[in-house]
Write a protein that holds these residues in place. Sequence first.
Motif, PDB file in Angstrom:
ATOM      1  N   LEU A 177       0.829  -1.053  -0.102  1.00  0.00           N
ATOM      2  CA  LEU A 177      -0.223  -0.123  -0.058  1.00  0.00           C
ATOM      3  C   LEU A 177       0.796   1.398   0.062  1.00  0.00           C
ATOM      4  O   LEU A 177       2.018   1.295   0.353  1.00  0.00           O
ATOM      5  CB  LEU A 177      -1.082  -0.062   1.297  1.00  0.00           C
ATOM      6  N   ASP A 178       0.329   2.338  -0.605  1.00  0.00           N
ATOM      7  CA  ASP A 178       1.033   3.344  -0.546  1.00  0.00           C
ATOM      8  C   ASP A 178       1.247   4.208   0.782  1.00  0.00           C
ATOM      9  O   ASP A 178       0.615   3.962   1.767  1.00  0.00           O
ATOM     10  CB  ASP A 178       0.181   4.524  -1.389  1.00  0.00           C
ATOM     11  N   TYR A 179       2.304   4.978   1.011  1.00  0.00           N
ATOM     12  CA  TYR A 179       2.651   5.849   1.975  1.00  0.00           C
ATOM     13  C   TYR A 179       1.685   7.068   2.370  1.00  0.00           C
ATOM     14  O   TYR A 179       0.821   7.348   1.263  1.00  0.00           O
ATOM     15  CB  TYR A 179       4.141   6.094   2.029  1.00  0.00           C
ATOM     16  N   PRO A 180       1.475   7.695   3.662  1.00  0.00           N
ATOM     17  CA  PRO A 180       0.668   8.731   3.714  1.00  0.00           C
ATOM     18  C   PRO A 180       1.012   9.837   2.910  1.00  0.00           C
ATOM     19  O   PRO A 180       2.588  10.185   2.665  1.00  0.00           O
ATOM     20  CB  PRO A 180       0.720   9.022   5.147  1.00  0.00           C
ATOM     21  N   HIS A 181       0.380  10.781   2.439  1.00  0.00           N
ATOM     22  CA  HIS A 181       0.533  12.130   1.655  1.00  0.00           C
ATOM     23  C   HIS A 181       0.129  13.148   2.473  1.00  0.00           C
ATOM     24  O   HIS A 181      -0.956  13.083   3.209  1.00  0.00           O
ATOM     25  CB  HIS A 181      -0.173  12.039   0.204  1.00  0.00           C
ATOM     26  N   PHE A 182       0.843  14.200   2.506  1.00  0.00           N
ATOM     27  CA  PHE A 182       0.478  15.612   3.098  1.00  0.00           C
ATOM     28  C   PHE A 182       0.598  16.633   2.063  1.00  0.00           C
ATOM     29  O   PHE A 182       1.652  16.596   1.114  1.00  0.00           O
ATOM     30  CB  PHE A 182       1.498  15.704   4.309  1.00  0.00           C
ATOM     31  N   MET A 189      -5.446  22.496  12.761  1.00  0.00           N
ATOM     32  CA  MET A 189      -5.971  21.851  13.914  1.00  0.00           C
ATOM     33  C   MET A 189      -5.106  20.980  14.875  1.00  0.00           C
ATOM     34  O   MET A 189      -5.627  20.163  15.432  1.00  0.00           O
ATOM     35  CB  MET A 189      -7.286  21.296  13.541  1.00  0.00           C
ATOM     36  N   GLY A 190      -3.947  21.539  14.996  1.00  0.00           N
ATOM     37  CA  GLY A 190      -3.050  20.933  15.974  1.00  0.00           C
ATOM     38  C   GLY A 190      -2.209  19.735  15.253  1.00  0.00           C
ATOM     39  O   GLY A 190      -1.253  19.004  15.720  1.00  0.00           O
ATOM     40  N   MET A 191      -2.937  19.379  14.084  1.00  0.00           N
ATOM     41  CA  MET A 191      -1.970  18.158  13.570  1.00  0.00           C
ATOM     42  C   MET A 191      -0.951  18.594  12.533  1.00  0.00           C
ATOM     43  O   MET A 191      -1.122  19.526  11.473  1.00  0.00           O
ATOM     44  CB  MET A 191      -3.094  17.333  12.844  1.00  0.00           C
ATOM     45  N   ARG A 192       0.147  18.033  12.636  1.00  0.00           N
ATOM     46  CA  ARG A 192       1.451  18.805  12.016  1.00  0.00           C
ATOM     47  C   ARG A 192       1.887  17.485  10.941  1.00  0.00           C
ATOM     48  O   ARG A 192       1.789  16.521  11.346  1.00  0.00           O
ATOM     49  CB  ARG A 192       2.624  19.124  12.674  1.00  0.00           C
ATOM     50  N   VAL A 193       2.546  17.927   9.808  1.00  0.00           N
ATOM     51  CA  VAL A 193       2.953  17.337   8.878  1.00  0.00           C
ATOM     52  C   VAL A 193       4.387  16.666   9.452  1.00  0.00           C
ATOM     53  O   VAL A 193       4.933  17.271  10.161  1.00  0.00           O
ATOM     54  CB  VAL A 193       3.312  18.080   7.492  1.00  0.00           C
ATOM     55  N   PRO A 194       4.695  15.422   9.401  1.00  0.00           N
ATOM     56  CA  PRO A 194       5.954  14.649   9.967  1.00  0.00           C
ATOM     57  C   PRO A 194       7.258  15.616   9.616  1.00  0.00           C
ATOM     58  O   PRO A 194       7.212  16.023   8.345  1.00  0.00           O
ATOM     59  CB  PRO A 194       6.020  13.439   9.385  1.00  0.00           C
ATOM     60  N   GLU A 195       7.868  15.899  10.346  1.00  0.00           N
ATOM     61  CA  GLU A 195       9.001  16.814  10.199  1.00  0.00           C
ATOM     62  C   GLU A 195       9.864  16.423   9.049  1.00  0.00           C
ATOM     63  O   GLU A 195      10.515  17.031   8.175  1.00  0.00           O
ATOM     64  CB  GLU A 195       9.739  17.071  11.425  1.00  0.00           C
ATOM     65  N   VAL A 196      10.322  15.068   9.075  1.00  0.00           N
ATOM     66  CA  VAL A 196      10.996  14.396   7.958  1.00  0.00           C
ATOM     67  C   VAL A 196      10.699  14.867   6.534  1.00  0.00           C
ATOM     68  O   VAL A 196      11.707  15.085   5.877  1.00  0.00           O
ATOM     69  CB  VAL A 196      11.023  13.004   8.056  1.00  0.00           C
ATOM     70  N   LEU A 197       9.210  14.918   6.413  1.00  0.00           N
ATOM     71  CA  LEU A 197       8.886  15.296   4.851  1.00  0.00           C
ATOM     72  C   LEU A 197       9.230  16.699   4.647  1.00  0.00           C
ATOM     73  O   LEU A 197       9.249  17.342   3.535  1.00  0.00           O
ATOM     74  CB  LEU A 197       7.423  15.229   4.978  1.00  0.00           C
ATOM     75  N   MET A 198       9.522  17.617   5.561  1.00  0.00           N
ATOM     76  CA  MET A 198       9.734  19.008   5.257  1.00  0.00           C
ATOM     77  C   MET A 198      11.361  19.395   5.719  1.00  0.00           C
ATOM     78  O   MET A 198      11.929  20.286   5.528  1.00  0.00           O
ATOM     79  CB  MET A 198       9.165  19.948   6.368  1.00  0.00           C
ATOM     80  N   SER A 199      12.317  18.253   5.862  1.00  0.00           N
ATOM     81  CA  SER A 199      13.456  18.376   6.274  1.00  0.00           C
ATOM     82  C   SER A 199      14.504  18.657   4.958  1.00  0.00           C
ATOM     83  O   SER A 199      15.486  19.228   5.010  1.00  0.00           O
ATOM     84  CB  SER A 199      14.094  17.204   6.711  1.00  0.00           C
ATOM     85  N   GLY A 200      14.170  18.099   3.649  1.00  0.00           N
ATOM     86  CA  GLY A 200      14.855  18.192   2.621  1.00  0.00           C
ATOM     87  C   GLY A 200      15.820  17.221   2.364  1.00  0.00           C
ATOM     88  O   GLY A 200      16.606  17.013   1.468  1.00  0.00           O
ATOM     89  N   ASN A 201      15.949  16.479   3.181  1.00  0.00           N
ATOM     90  CA  ASN A 201      16.606  15.113   3.338  1.00  0.00           C
ATOM     91  C   ASN A 201      15.991  13.820   2.520  1.00  0.00           C
ATOM     92  O   ASN A 201      15.459  13.191   3.071  1.00  0.00           O
ATOM     93  CB  ASN A 201      17.165  14.765   4.650  1.00  0.00           C
ATOM     94  N   HIS A 202      16.452  13.910   1.054  1.00  0.00           N
ATOM     95  CA  HIS A 202      15.664  13.012   0.334  1.00  0.00           C
ATOM     96  C   HIS A 202      16.108  11.565   0.854  1.00  0.00           C
ATOM     97  O   HIS A 202      15.002  10.610   0.800  1.00  0.00           O
ATOM     98  CB  HIS A 202      16.078  12.962  -1.037  1.00  0.00           C
ATOM     99  N   LYS A 203      17.064  11.070   1.395  1.00  0.00           N
ATOM    100  CA  LYS A 203      17.386   9.931   1.503  1.00  0.00           C
ATOM    101  C   LYS A 203      16.559   9.319   3.062  1.00  0.00           C
ATOM    102  O   LYS A 203      15.807   8.398   3.162  1.00  0.00           O
ATOM    103  CB  LYS A 203      18.943   9.627   2.287  1.00  0.00           C
TER     104      LYS A 203
END
Length: 245
Positions: A177-182, A189-203
């Motif tokens: 199955l696919d991974y979650p998308h944001f 509403m207090g729910m944050r996107v996982p920090e890793v997705l905004m880190s720029g660290n592609h690995k």
Amino acid sequence: MKSVRFDVLTIFPRMIDFYISESIIKRAIERGIIEVGVTNIRDFAVDKHLTVDDYPFGGGPGMVMRIEPLYRALTHVKGRQKKHTILLSPEGSVLTQAKAVELSQIKDGIVLISGRYEGVDERISHSIDEEISIGDFILTGGELPALVIIDAVARLLPGVLGDERSNVEESFTGGLLDYPHFTRPAEFMGMRVPEVLMSGNHKEILKWQRQQSLKRTMLKKPELIDETKLTEDDKEIIEQLKEEV
């Protein structure tokens, strides 16, 4: 590139026309990637009342689609060409992504027969190549399954989707199955996107995506894990997830 041709046999052509005149399928037709022909079975009826159904021999509930108009419509659509003919039926094999990929390789055209009523006269089985179902449930007709097949197959063809990576990365393509998308905003509403997705660290992002894909599959469709070729890293992730769960 030669376009892929779908022919739908139905007694409700407007149901098909409406869907194919919108969104991605419409653009695929306009780009000449696919063609969709819609044939009204009723046009091939053999009586003045344009009858396409009748009572079943031997009794029983409901009506059965007659063989004559269906066979005549099919013969008209196929002509002298060898087209892969599919009867949409709850008795058929269930449509999977693998089957959609297989159908996308067919170059001679695909005919989709949309049955109605209690079913179609069994003698049409001599003129079809396979039966396909979209799930173990009953619908009022084969139009929706026909559209599901057109959609599932068309989006696999080059040029149909805006980003060709979509087919590679989505659910079932790799067996999982696919991974979650944001997307924006980063917080809602207090729910944050996982920090890793905004880190720029592609690995690290790729690692997170694989972990989440494995986790979703384990929780929602664990049977797919056994059918997927896993790397050693995958197996290690699965063991960690089992401990967490």
